[in-house]
Design an enzyme around this catalytic site. Structure first.
Site, PDB file in Angstrom:
ATOM      1  CB  CYS A  68      -0.928   0.017   1.216  1.00 41.46           C
ATOM      2  SG  CYS A  68      -2.099  -1.364   1.314  1.00 41.46           S
ATOM      3  CG  HIS A 125      -0.383   3.523   4.630  1.00 40.49           C
ATOM      4  ND1 HIS A 125      -0.500   2.313   3.997  1.00 40.49           N
ATOM      5  CD2 HIS A 125       0.340   3.283   5.750  1.00 40.49           C
ATOM      6  CE1 HIS A 125       0.096   1.372   4.702  1.00 40.49           C
ATOM      7  NE2 HIS A 125       0.628   1.943   5.772  1.00 40.49           N
TER       8      HIS A 125
END
Length: 439
Positions: A68, A125
């Site tokens: 990710c 993130h």
């Protein structure tokens, strides 16, 4: 942080009468075969499919990372994230040093300097400290959470990392379901956009774990097979994308908005990556090839399937070119502007060669040949040769089932040398792998 030099904003763009809005929608950890535009009967996604139907679908669309956070770092900078040490997921702990390199320039910074309102929603993130926050990296507005995963339902005790934020301020968790909440909030920003062009980065956490779905969506998937929670979560994802598309239509913005949809990496193990080999974390096709579509009515062709390889790194230069912005020279981008290729003004393929590196797992694709080395035992399968490089012709074997390495040693040596040259000057990764693949 890199200070942007003077930007030259074109007085008119050759493809549009006014600078287009740009909406980049990212889904999370979904399987390659979990969208009906990919042929998945159990995963009807008509609203996502409409982006491909009204524009182009990339049958060989890739991300620059196999997990990710690295993919997001590459997308934001237009550069292979390995160039600045962002090779692994950021560890799920507050840190003043772990985050998207402050020496890199983001697409949001370039578009903001060019007169765009820049809006980020959902999963970030890319760092937890204030200097890594979206508002410190070129975005004017933010609604979402900083960590790589969180509950889809309101949390009674959210943490510093997964709490819901509006800009930098925590907000009460009064939503019903996170996927619907992000779609609704994105629509609100569009409704309030006014005359100023906007860049929207909408990063859903769907369908990343935890596997949580609404009762109504679960009830809708009781017939048929497959993983019912994954199917129900995908229904919600498609519905939320539809809310965004409907608001663009309601504001008469569809024709002058570039919309991009892609998944952030190959589907996580347990999702359906048919017919590809491997899954998230690997550099086989199942770890890095993703559903990828783009529309811009009146500019891009309608219903076109593009078979040449493209990569998520291309989003940065394509968005900046669509906006009519020419940045002064800086760090070279690895992505390319896809518009000339998609509009027929350039006939050559966008990328002769692509690379991937996730620790000891790596791959290089040159033309149709792809050399893959998988050195993590958990990512191998019965066909793997103990981590030795395997060679495939992707044009006839996208499943990577017929290893040609023994029969073509010269190609193995050539591609290995290309890979070693590509990574020769890379720094050591800025942190070790962040534990669980999605956090």
């Amino acid at each position: 942080m890199v200070v942007l030099a003077q930007l030259l904003l074109a007085t008119s763009h050759a493809l549009a009468a006014a600078p287009p809005n740009i909406v980049v929608i990212v889904s999370d950890d979904a399987g390659y075969n979990e969208f009906s535009m990919q042929g998945a009967a159990l995963f009807p996604t008509p609203r996502i499919d409409s982006i491909a139907a009204n524009g182009v679908r990339f049958s060989q669309g890739y991300t620059s990372g196999a997990v990710c956070s690295p993919t997001r770092a590459g997308l934001m900078t237009g550069r292979y994230q390995n160039r600045f040490g962002h090779e692994f997921n950021i560890p799920p702990a507050y840190s003043e040093v772990n985050g998207l390199s402050l020496e890199e320039t983001t697409v949001a910074e370039v578009l903001s300097a060019g007169g765009y309102r820049t809006i980020a929603l959902g999963k970030w993130h890319l760092g937890y400290a204030p200097q890594f926050h979206p508002l410190s990296r070129g975005f004017s507005d933010y609604y979402g959470f900083l960590q790589g995963s969180r509950s889809y339902f309101p949390s009674p005790k959210p943490t510093r990392l997964n709490q819901l934020l509006r800009d930098r301020t925590p907000v009460a968790e009064k939503f019903d379901y996170m996927t619907d909440e992000l779609g609704r909030r994105a629509a609100e920003y569009i409704a309030a956009s006014g005359d100023k062009p906007f860049f929207m980065y909408l990063a859903f956490n769907a369908t990343h774990g935890p596997d949580q779905a609404t009762e109504s969506d679960l009830a809708a998937v009781q017939s048929g097979g497959g993983n019912k929670k994954h199917r129900a979560m995908t229904i919600a994802l498609d519905r939320a994308v539809g809310v965004v598309l409907d608001e663009l239509h309601a504001k008469s913005l569809t024709d002058n908005t570039l919309v991009v949809f892609l998944n952030d990496n190959g589907g996580v193990n347990g999702h359906d990556n048919t017919p590809l080999r491997g899954f998230k974390g690997s550099t086989w096709e199942g770890g890095v090839r993703v559903p990828f579509a783009m529309q811009w009515p009146g500019v891009l062709p309608k219903g076109k399937i593009v078979d040449e390889p493209v990569i998520s790194l291309d989003i940065f230069p394509t968005a900046v070119a669509a906006a009519g912005i020419t940045p002064t020279p800086g760090k070279p981008l690895d992505g390319v502007d896809l518009l000339p290729f998609l509009t027929g003004k350039a006939e050559h393929a966008p990328h002769p060669t692509l690379y991937w590196k996730n620790g000891n797992n790596w791959a290089v694709r040159d033309g149709s040949l792809k050399l893959v080395s998988c050195n993590a035992p958990r990512l191998r399968n019965a066909n793997s040769r103990g981590g030795a490089p395997e060679l495939f012709d992707i044009s006839i074997d996208p499943q990577e089932s017929q290893d040609l390495a023994g029969a073509r040693p010269d190609d193995v040596a050539r591609l290995t040398a290309m890979y070693n040259t590509w990574k020769r000057d890379f720094p050591q990764p800025s942190w070790r792998s962040g534990g669980r693949s999605g956090n």
